[in-house]
Motif scaffolding. Structure first.
Motif, PDB file in Angstrom:
ATOM      1  N   GLY A 282     -39.427  34.149  -2.442  1.00  0.00           N
ATOM      2  CA  GLY A 282     -38.805  33.928  -3.752  1.00  0.00           C
ATOM      3  C   GLY A 282     -37.892  32.713  -3.768  1.00  0.00           C
ATOM      4  N   HIS A 288     -34.813  27.146 -10.201  1.00  0.00           N
ATOM      5  CA  HIS A 288     -36.003  27.316 -11.047  1.00  0.00           C
ATOM      6  C   HIS A 288     -36.361  26.084 -11.871  1.00  0.00           C
ATOM      7  N   SER A 330     -39.177  33.831 -10.642  1.00  0.00           N
ATOM      8  CA  SER A 330     -39.073  34.259  -9.258  1.00  0.00           C
ATOM      9  C   SER A 330     -37.801  35.055  -9.029  1.00  0.00           C
ATOM     10  N   SER A 336     -42.773  34.701  -5.998  1.00  0.00           N
ATOM     11  CA  SER A 336     -42.666  33.759  -7.116  1.00  0.00           C
ATOM     12  C   SER A 336     -43.971  33.710  -7.884  1.00  0.00           C
TER      13      SER A 336
END
Lengths: 347, 122
Positions: A282, A288, A330, A336
């Motif tokens: 992740g 992000h 994620s 993810s």
């Protein structure tokens, strides 16, 4: 006061009516187009500015009553001035009547020639650097490969391990050089998209073909979930294969043994949604957005490394050049999912 | 791989010469090296190699011009020419093929890729 500001503005400003006839233009615009205001009043802007994309933008602005979404490519127009090609970034804004109808459109133009020239220099630099890397890499790769065959003398186990490491890092250097070149070509729009009606199944199959072995070696399961009725999409198939390969390649790097990666595609409205979901470690929320920027790599103790942080930036450039979007969802410890969209083409 | 065939390597980078020459000698080829673009035609006429590996960025004369000379000369025009170059653009490939090259390889390559390519012609 406003009149003075309008006249003195450093940007060239042209105001046109609903039929794109010139209502007014400020001093900078007269200078830029080499005309005077009285002479051109009432003429259509197309007679002065030879740029089809400007007409399209004005049409859209009048028709839809809002500023159209500008991409890098359609916001830059070229004008000949004193025999020299000059690049201008345009923006288009509608002006409304009290009833809310478009009365006129304000087009402003800023000379960005110097920026275009710097971009070109950057591309030239990356091209040269990428080529210059290749020559020394050739002798290293050839040398290492021949030593590994044992034909140049026997190798100890440690010696072989070191040669494997050199070989792996040569591959890494080469990828960085290739990615730099690819990215700079994409950014300057110097890569032509070869758009064709292409099959989603074919692109996913091609992308996974090169990665299956790697997944088997790492004991990671690769699944695909594809409905049987996906339409053809209008895209540059090799570039989309590149995006899928890159996303699955990343997933392989960050997923542990025994994990799995699932590749899905589905149609929602006018878009095909592609997603690559892994059971890896992740990505923390602060990354992000950032991971799609150049040279951003997630730094943590057990990161496998192996790139320059350019892959996702190139993915984003490619997807956006197709009129799509890319994002990640994620959660740390839970894997993810990277998703990107590509519009369904017009057959 | 045919043993004892003669290959003319046209290259000016000494490390590449070492690598490619060794790779070819392991495969039992005889290798002659020329570093100057202007000397390629004469050497090819006198040595009659079975194949030519040609770099593009050469001192003296550009590889594409060398290739044109070779393909225009009665005694060398039948010799296969494989261009080896660090250039990756399609335009470079097209220019080399237009100059008469029989094949085009982008650096870097691995020994087996080079052998494979040579095998197509010998």
């Amino acid at each position: 006061m406003y009149k003075k500001i309008y006249t003195q503005l450093a940007e060239a400003v042209v105001v046109t009516d609903r039929e794109h006839r010139i209502v007014s233009l400020n001093r900078k615009a007269q200078e830029l187009l080499n005309v005077n205001a009285e002479e051109v009043a009432g003429k259509r802007i197309g007679e002065l500015v030879d740029a089809p994309q400007l007409k399209n933008l004005l049409d859209d602005t009048v028709f839809f009553g809002r500023t159209p979404k500008l991409t890098y490519e359609n916001s830059i127009i070229t004008l000949q001035r004193k025999g020299r090609k000059r690049y201008h970034k345009i923006s288009v804004t509608p002006i409304f009547t009290a009833k809310g109808e478009v009365e006129s459109v304000v087009t402003s133009m800023v000379d960005v020639t110097i920026l275009k020239e710097i971009e070109q220099m950057k591309t030239d630099f990356f091209t040269t650097a990428s080529h210059e890397f290749r020559t020394p890499l050739t002798s290293i790769i050839m040398g290492v490969a021949m030593m590994k065959t044992g034909q140049l003398g026997e190798l100890t186990e440690r010696g072989r391990e070191i040669l494997d490491a050199i070989e792996e890092d040569c591959g890494r250097l080469l990828r960085i050089a290739d990615n730099l070149l690819e990215l700079s070509r994409m950014e300057t729009g110097s890569i032509a998209m070869e758009m064709e009606e292409s099959s989603v199944y074919r692109m996913i199959k091609a992308a996974l073909g090169t990665l299956k072995l790697q997944a088997e070696k790492r004991k990671i399961a690769l699944y695909t979930k594809l409905p049987p009725d996906l339409p053809l999409i209008r895209s540059d198939i090799n570039k989309i294969i590149w995006v899928i390969t890159n996303l699955v390649g990343n997933a392989l790097r960050y997923t542990g043994e025994g994990g799995s990666i699932t590749i899905k595609a589905m149609r929602k409205g006018t878009m095909i949604y592609f997603s690559v979901q892994d059971t890896g470690k992740g990505i923390a929320p602060e990354y992000h957005e950032k991971i799609f920027q150049k040279f951003i790599q997630i730094k943590n103790g057990d990161s496998p490394g192996g790139g320059a942080g350019l892959g996702l930036t190139i993915c984003k450039e490619i997807v956006e050049a197709h009129g799509g979007e890319i994002w990640v969802k994620s959660e740390l410890g839970k894997g993810s999912t990277f998703t990107f969209t590509i519009p369904v083409g017009h057959s | 791989m045919p043993i004892g065939k003669k290959i003319l390597l046209v290259e000016d980078e000494k490390n590449i010469i070492l690598g490619v020459k060794t790779c070819l000698e392991i495969a039992a080829f005889k290798v002659i090296v020329v570093e100057d673009g202007k000397k390629v035609l004469d050497t090819a006429v006198s040595e009659k190699p079975d194949l030519i590996l040609l770099d593009l960025m050469l001192p003296g004369l550009h590889g594409n011009e060398v290739c044109q000379q070779l393909k225009a000369h009665a005694e060398t025009k039948h010799i296969p020419v494989i261009v080896l170059t660090a250039r990756t653009e399609q335009k470079d490939r097209d220019e080399a093929m237009a100059a008469g090259a029989d094949s085009f390889m982008t650096k870097p390559f691995r020994p087996e890729e080079l052998w494979q390519e040579i095998k197509r012609f010998l």
